[in-house]
Design a protein around this motif. Structure first.
Motif, PDB file in Angstrom:
ATOM      1  N   VAL A 113       7.639   4.164  -0.624  1.00 49.33           N
ATOM      2  CA  VAL A 113       6.949   3.263   0.204  1.00 49.33           C
ATOM      3  C   VAL A 113       8.137   2.917   1.539  1.00 49.33           C
ATOM      4  O   VAL A 113       7.713   2.265   2.293  1.00 49.33           O
ATOM      5  CB  VAL A 113       6.770   1.746  -0.668  1.00 49.33           C
ATOM      6  CG1 VAL A 113       8.289   1.213  -0.748  1.00 49.33           C
ATOM      7  CG2 VAL A 113       5.951   1.005   0.026  1.00 49.33           C
ATOM      8  N   ALA A 157       2.979   5.720   0.069  1.00 53.00           N
ATOM      9  CA  ALA A 157       2.733   4.359  -0.410  1.00 53.00           C
ATOM     10  C   ALA A 157       2.076   4.437  -1.710  1.00 53.00           C
ATOM     11  O   ALA A 157       1.203   3.521  -1.948  1.00 53.00           O
ATOM     12  CB  ALA A 157       2.354   3.484   0.640  1.00 53.00           C
ATOM     13  N   PHE A 215       0.486   0.830  -2.394  1.00 53.53           N
ATOM     14  CA  PHE A 215       0.801  -0.138  -1.512  1.00 53.53           C
ATOM     15  C   PHE A 215       1.669  -1.117  -2.325  1.00 53.53           C
ATOM     16  O   PHE A 215       1.932  -2.462  -1.974  1.00 53.53           O
ATOM     17  CB  PHE A 215      -0.348  -0.791  -0.686  1.00 53.53           C
ATOM     18  CG  PHE A 215      -0.717   0.005   0.295  1.00 53.53           C
ATOM     19  CD1 PHE A 215       0.032   0.346   1.645  1.00 53.53           C
ATOM     20  CD2 PHE A 215      -2.040   0.669   0.381  1.00 53.53           C
ATOM     21  CE1 PHE A 215      -0.354   1.312   2.581  1.00 53.53           C
ATOM     22  CE2 PHE A 215      -2.339   1.595   1.257  1.00 53.53           C
ATOM     23  CZ  PHE A 215      -1.476   1.862   2.591  1.00 53.53           C
ATOM     24  N   ALA A 216       2.257  -0.868  -3.405  1.00 49.25           N
ATOM     25  CA  ALA A 216       3.300  -1.625  -4.189  1.00 49.25           C
ATOM     26  C   ALA A 216       2.394  -2.734  -4.863  1.00 49.25           C
ATOM     27  O   ALA A 216       3.096  -3.649  -5.351  1.00 49.25           O
ATOM     28  CB  ALA A 216       4.349  -2.283  -3.561  1.00 49.25           C
TER      29      ALA A 216
END
Lengths: 502, 496, 98
Positions: B82, B92, B128-129
């Motif tokens: 990321v 990501a 995207f976490a």
């Protein structure tokens, strides 16, 4: 394309216009609002971009301190209150020329609010001052520019695809929003024009922007609605975009008043929509309909911290403001010894800064005014451009005047030099050289022409010999014609009289 | 060679500096380990063998020429995918960024390079976490090295698993609501979320800007502190970066002195929903701290109950805006651009094809929470809860130096177990959310195995910019347990 | 609060520029309802007198000097664009006007 209109006087007889103006000013900072990219106009596409202004993943904004300072100075000059604490907010909507698909702007916490700008407009009853109230001035960033390719019109509709340049994306903007302007009646178009003109002069005086409307560094959107009387509820408004010259401000409002009035008179409702002004055809056309679905989902920008200008900072900036335009105009009027009306004509022509710049370059005030309000204003009008857009600088006008003062040019020759300068032939002196423009001051050359004139008109010569010096005019005219206007008429007259024993 | 992969960062740096081993040998040993086990773990999305060896050679050159070295020079590291690294694919965990090679380095990456840290590659993560299990990666789940059927936590599951599987002694993760601490806990390693603003976010692909924070993973507290000290510090490119000097986290980790410290046990972070084994290990850790002279005080933080609600409104709201830029216009994926579809439709199609279900879910949720008419009830209200949580922390600091809790309510669940139950998934972050919303530092340190013989972590939380305190307490626990176990918890894992 | 319909989700998806399938619209409507019910408790706390927290660390006035720094090399940017032409990003035809 063009809508049915009704006569302007008829509009005024039946309707009361309410105006609102939103002006976007590109600040003249060296770098962008949130990154260090250059802001130069006209650079090769996509050469002034970085991760931040391209909205690349992971990039972050940092506020340009000079832009904040400029915003505060603009607010102070517009008699606004300055927020002691405010934030940036994200305005969320998708558009290909907006890299992050949100615009970093300000929402309910503008840095400047509640101000005004007084403008003078010539009315049937003489000069009248209108107070334009400012609702807010806030900081935001510009978008990129799209080039629409293909299709027949070159416009967005019918294009096959678009090419986007993000050099402009992230350039600092100040959006100045007026409160609804009421009570201007038939002068509404003039008041709007005077406001934008006064705002432009004020911004230029602050040195915060180059305010070039034709390059888009000052852009104006006009909100307009009509109601049947000042007591009636507000009508539905349209927002006309792309109004990018002072003339257009006046014309677009006049047109939109006539268009709306025609619809209303016909019993047709006004659609709340964005309209586009077309400078070339002088009409507005329908753009996007403002739907209720529009929802910008504003929220405070978490990547930026609040802006909290201290009272000391604000006072320091206030103390350094240049002289307000109204006071300046009063002072200059006295210095130049001209009437209020004469001063107003300088301001209305958008010539004040040009005249001052010309004086600063060494010309005297009267001559500076004469050139800008006379010959040059005529040229600008012929070309349909703003005075400041003419391809001649204050320095060149001052140089031209110096050539006249030195006796090298007369006014007639000077006008030919202006032709050359406007045609891009170079500096005034160089144009005079290359075009061979010069008052003939060589007496022997003049005497030859004078003797020819005497030989050609013996009657006139005899009259002068007999003491009727008024007859000299005919001979001087003949000499001037023979020398194609390049002679100094005064000198010719002296020599004619001398030759004929007077 | 194999003991190179089991060595700590401190040991490796010392051996490289005194030329017992070269940085290239160390890098190669870890690349070999990755080749050996990562097929089963799937911790890495991209292994940059050439880049790693090149960086290692530069360190060896510096050693040979007698240059001064940073304390982590030559030590390999796994980087969560990321963070941008020039020219190295950065996804990501999303299909929408497949193939994108950023033209710039994140500040964290710049600092790692400057310190001579050798970046082995980019690690797997929830897209995207967004997630707590690394199952939301577009590139397949990462497996917990303790039990390959289990999740390694998330969203930094790849980084945690890489360290836990001895593929790297150090890793960088990011933590928005627990994404470093929770995976550290369930893979039996140490992970810290620094104070918000301590580590620059420049180059960190944003999920929730007001919460995102990069931080270190390692197998020991001192290694973690060393990495923390390398990446932290003011960065003018991040407006939210803290200007004050970084606290002495390494000194605190080395001291491990908790005598006379006042340690608060958060009442709300226990009880129903907490596995008995987790609670038992936590209670034992409390006793260890008491035995070392710390004063233990029970503290009530009533607003912590609302952290989950506040977090799952704030983070999706911010993400709905942060992820708008993934629109197929300037970089990344573009689908269905057939000359017929408009830009608007190509955006719609690309975002439909490029985002996974959890990302779409959160974008829709965040769009809702920000929309006019709902803003005050959702986003605005969540921000107020944030204020209340901060007040609870501030009130606690009047009577204690740090707060502690289990890092997670349960041991790691099985892959697939909670994928269809977002709310159950979100509860994995129950303990870690409060300090994320507050912004203070927090760490997770292993404290043993739970009912299912899987790792359990202790979370230590401290006031903003008191990062040294969390290291001090974690180190004391680590030291006491090392005496009991004769080593690290990780030594008890079955070898891969 | 809550009770999100399929049409609500469709409207949100349109704002968020995501094409959702009929299946997704229905699934998300149900899931968002569950999530919103789970987070609904926050409306019980935090009265009007509580100020919102937007930034964890309360600093103000972080400014950059107005100094030009190098921009990216254009090729390095356009090389990774989905499409480029004449030094510009090429994008499909744009429908909406802004």
């Amino acid at each position: 394309m063009s809508a049915p209109l009704i006569d302007f006087d008829e509009v005024i007889a039946n309707f009361d216009p309410v105006l609102g103006l939103e002006v976007h000013v590109e600040l003249g900072t060296a770098s962008k609002m949130f990154c260090g990219c250059a802001t130069e106009f006209g650079a090769e596409p996509n050469t002034q971009v970085c991760p931040t202004c391209l909205g690349l993943p992971g990039s972050l904004p940092v506020v340009n301190g000079t832009a904040v300072e400029s915003a505060i100075r603009i607010g102070l000059a517009l008699n606004c209150s300055i927020a002691s604490w405010c934030r940036f907010a994200r305005k969320n909507y998708f558009y290909p020329d907006m890299p992050k698909n949100f615009q970093t702007s300000q929402y309910d916490e503008p840095i400047c609010f509640e101000g005004y700008l007084d403008v003078d407009v010539e009315t049937d009853e003489g000069t009248r001052t209108f107070r334009v109230e400012i609702e807010r001035a806030h900081m935001e960033e510009d978008t990129g520019k799209s080039l629409h390719v293909g299709g027949s019109t070159g416009r967005i509709h019918g294009a096959d695809f678009s090419l986007v340049d993000y050099n402009r994306a992230g350039i600092p903007l100040i959006e100045i929003v007026t409160k609804p302007l009421e009570g201007a009646g038939k002068y509404a178009p003039e008041v709007a024009k005077a406001y934008v003109g006064a705002l432009r002069d004020l911004l230029r005086g602050l040195g915060v922007s180059d305010v070039k409307m034709e390059q888009g560094s000052l852009r104006c959107d006009v909100n307009l609605s009509l109601r049947t009387s000042p007591d009636a509820p507000l009508g539905t408004r349209t927002e006309t975009k792309n109004v990018n010259s002072l003339r257009s401000v006046e014309r677009a409002i006049r047109y939109e008043m006539q268009r709306q009035a025609a619809l209303l008179a016909d019993g047709t409702a006004i659609i709340q929509e964005t309209r586009h002004w077309h400078e070339d055809t002088g009409v507005t056309t329908s753009g996007r309909v403002k739907s209720d679905a529009e929802d910008y989902r504003y929220f405070p920008e978490p990547d930026l911290v609040p802006v909290a200008p201290s009272a000391e900072w604000i006072e320091q900036l206030r103390s350094q403001l240049p002289e307000p335009p109204a006071e300046r105009s009063k002072r200059l009027r006295q210095e130049w010894g001209i009437s209020e009306k004469e001063m107003q004509s300088v301001i209305n022509a958008g010539a004040l800064d040009l005249v001052l710049a010309t004086i600063a370059e060494g010309a005297d005030p009267a001559a500076s005014r004469k050139w800008w309000l006379g010959e040059l204003a005529r040229r600008a009008n012929d070309e349909g451009v703003e005075l400041e857009s003419l391809a001649i600088t204050a320095k060149q006008v001052a140089d031209l005047e110096a050539l006249v003062q030195s006796g090298r040019l007369n006014d007639k020759l000077a006008r030919q030099v202006i032709d050359g300068v406007l045609a891009g032939e170079g500096e005034p002196a160089a144009v005079a050289d290359s075009r061979g423009l010069q008052i003939v001051s060589d007496d022997s050359a003049l005497l030859a022409a004078i003797n020819e004139a005497i030989a050609a008109d013996p009657d006139a010569a005899q009259k002068i010999r007999d003491g009727k010096v008024a007859a000299a005019g005919a001979l001087v005219g003949a000499v001037m014609k023979a020398t194609q206007g390049q002679a100094d008429a005064g000198r010719v007259r002296e020599l004619v009289l001398q030759e004929l024993g007077q | 060679m194999s003991d190179l992969i089991h060595a700590s960062a401190v040991e490796l740096a010392a051996q490289i500096a005194n030329k017992t081993v070269s940085a290239v040998e160390v890098a190669q040993a870890h690349l070999d380990r990755i080749a050996e086990v990562d097929g089963r773990v799937n911790a890495f999305l991209y292994v940059d063998g050439d880049g790693a060896l090149e960086q290692a050679r530069a360190v060896d050159h510096a050693v040979a020429s007698g240059q001064a070295l940073s304390p982590l020079a030559g030590v390999p590291l796994a980087l969560k995918d990321v963070l941008t690294q020039t020219g190295v694919p950065t996804t990501a965990g999303s299909k929408i960024l497949e193939g994108w090679r950023p033209p710039y380095d994140a500040t964290v990456v710049e600092r790692l390079r400057d310190a001579g840290v050798v970046i082995l590659g980019k690690t797997n993560m929830d897209e995207f976490a967004m997630g707590s299990s690394t199952e939301n990666s577009a590139y397949g789940p990462t497996h917990n090295p303790w039990d390959l059927e289990r999740i390694p936590g998330g969203s930094s599951g790849g980084s945690a698993a890489a360290v836990s599987a001895y593929e790297a002694p150090l890793a960088i993760g990011t933590d928005t609501g627990g994404s470093i601490r929770q995976p550290a806990a369930v893979t039996g390693i140490v992970g810290a979320k620094p104070t918000y603003g301590a580590v620059s976010r420049y180059g960190l692909v944003a999920f929730s800007s007001s919460l995102d924070q990069a931080g270190p993973f390692a197998r020991t507290v001192v290694d973690t502190a060393l990495l923390h000290s390398v990446i932290a510090g003011h960065d003018p490119r991040d407006s939210t970066s803290i200007k004050e000097p970084v606290p002495d986290v390494v000194g605190a980790a080395k001291s491990a002195d908790v005598s006379k410290m006042r340690i608060g046990v958060v009442r709300e972070l226990s009880g129903e929903g907490y596995q008995p084994g987790v609670q038992a290990r936590f209670d034992e850790a409390v006793e260890l701290l008491r035995a070392q002279g710390a004063e233990i005080i029970e503290i009530s933080c009533p607003s912590f109950t609302y952290a989950l609600g506040a977090y799952y409104l704030i983070a999706p709201s911010e993400c709905s805006s942060n992820l708008a830029r993934f629109d197929a216009m300037r970089f990344g994926l573009r689908t269905d651009d057939n000359g017929e579809l408009s830009a608007e439709d190509v955006m719609r199609h690309t975002r439909a094809a490029g985002f996974g279900p959890e990302v779409k879910r959160r974008i829709i949720l965040g769009t809702y929470a920000l929309s006019s008419g709902y803003y005050d009830a959702y986003y605005g209200q969540a921000q107020k809860v944030r204020t209340l949580i901060t007040r609870d922390f501030e009130a606690a600091w009047a009577s204690v130096d740090v707060l502690i809790s289990p890092t997670t309510p349960t041991e790691p669940f099985r892959i697939g177990e909670r994928v269809n139950d977002p709310v159950a998934m979100y509860k994995a972050d129950l303990c870690t959310l409060p300090s994320s919303l507050y912004g203070g530092p927090a760490i997770s340190v292993p404290i043993g195995l739970g009912d299912e013989n899987l790792p359990v972590g202790l979370q230590v939380m401290a006031p903003v910019m008191a990062d040294d305190q969390v290291y001090r307490v974690a180190s004391a626990v680590e030291k006491a347990l090392a005496q009991q176990w004769g080593g690290l918890l990780l030594d008890q894992a079955v070898a891969l | 609060m809550s009770a999100i319909s399929r049409d609500d989700v469709a409207h949100l998806a349109s704002l968020a520029r995501i094409e959702l399938t009929e299946q997704e619209l229905n699934d998300y409507a149900g899931q968002l309802d569950v999530i919103l019910t789970a987070v609904a408790s926050i409306s019980e706390v935090a009265a009007d007198d509580i100020p919102p927290t937007t930034h964890a660390v309360p600093v103000v006035n972080v400014f950059r000097e107005d100094v030009v720094t190098p921009s990216l090399d254009r090729d390095s940017v356009l090389d990774h664009a989905p499409a480029a032409e004449d030094g510009r990003f090429r994008v499909p035809r744009i429908l909406d006007e802004e």
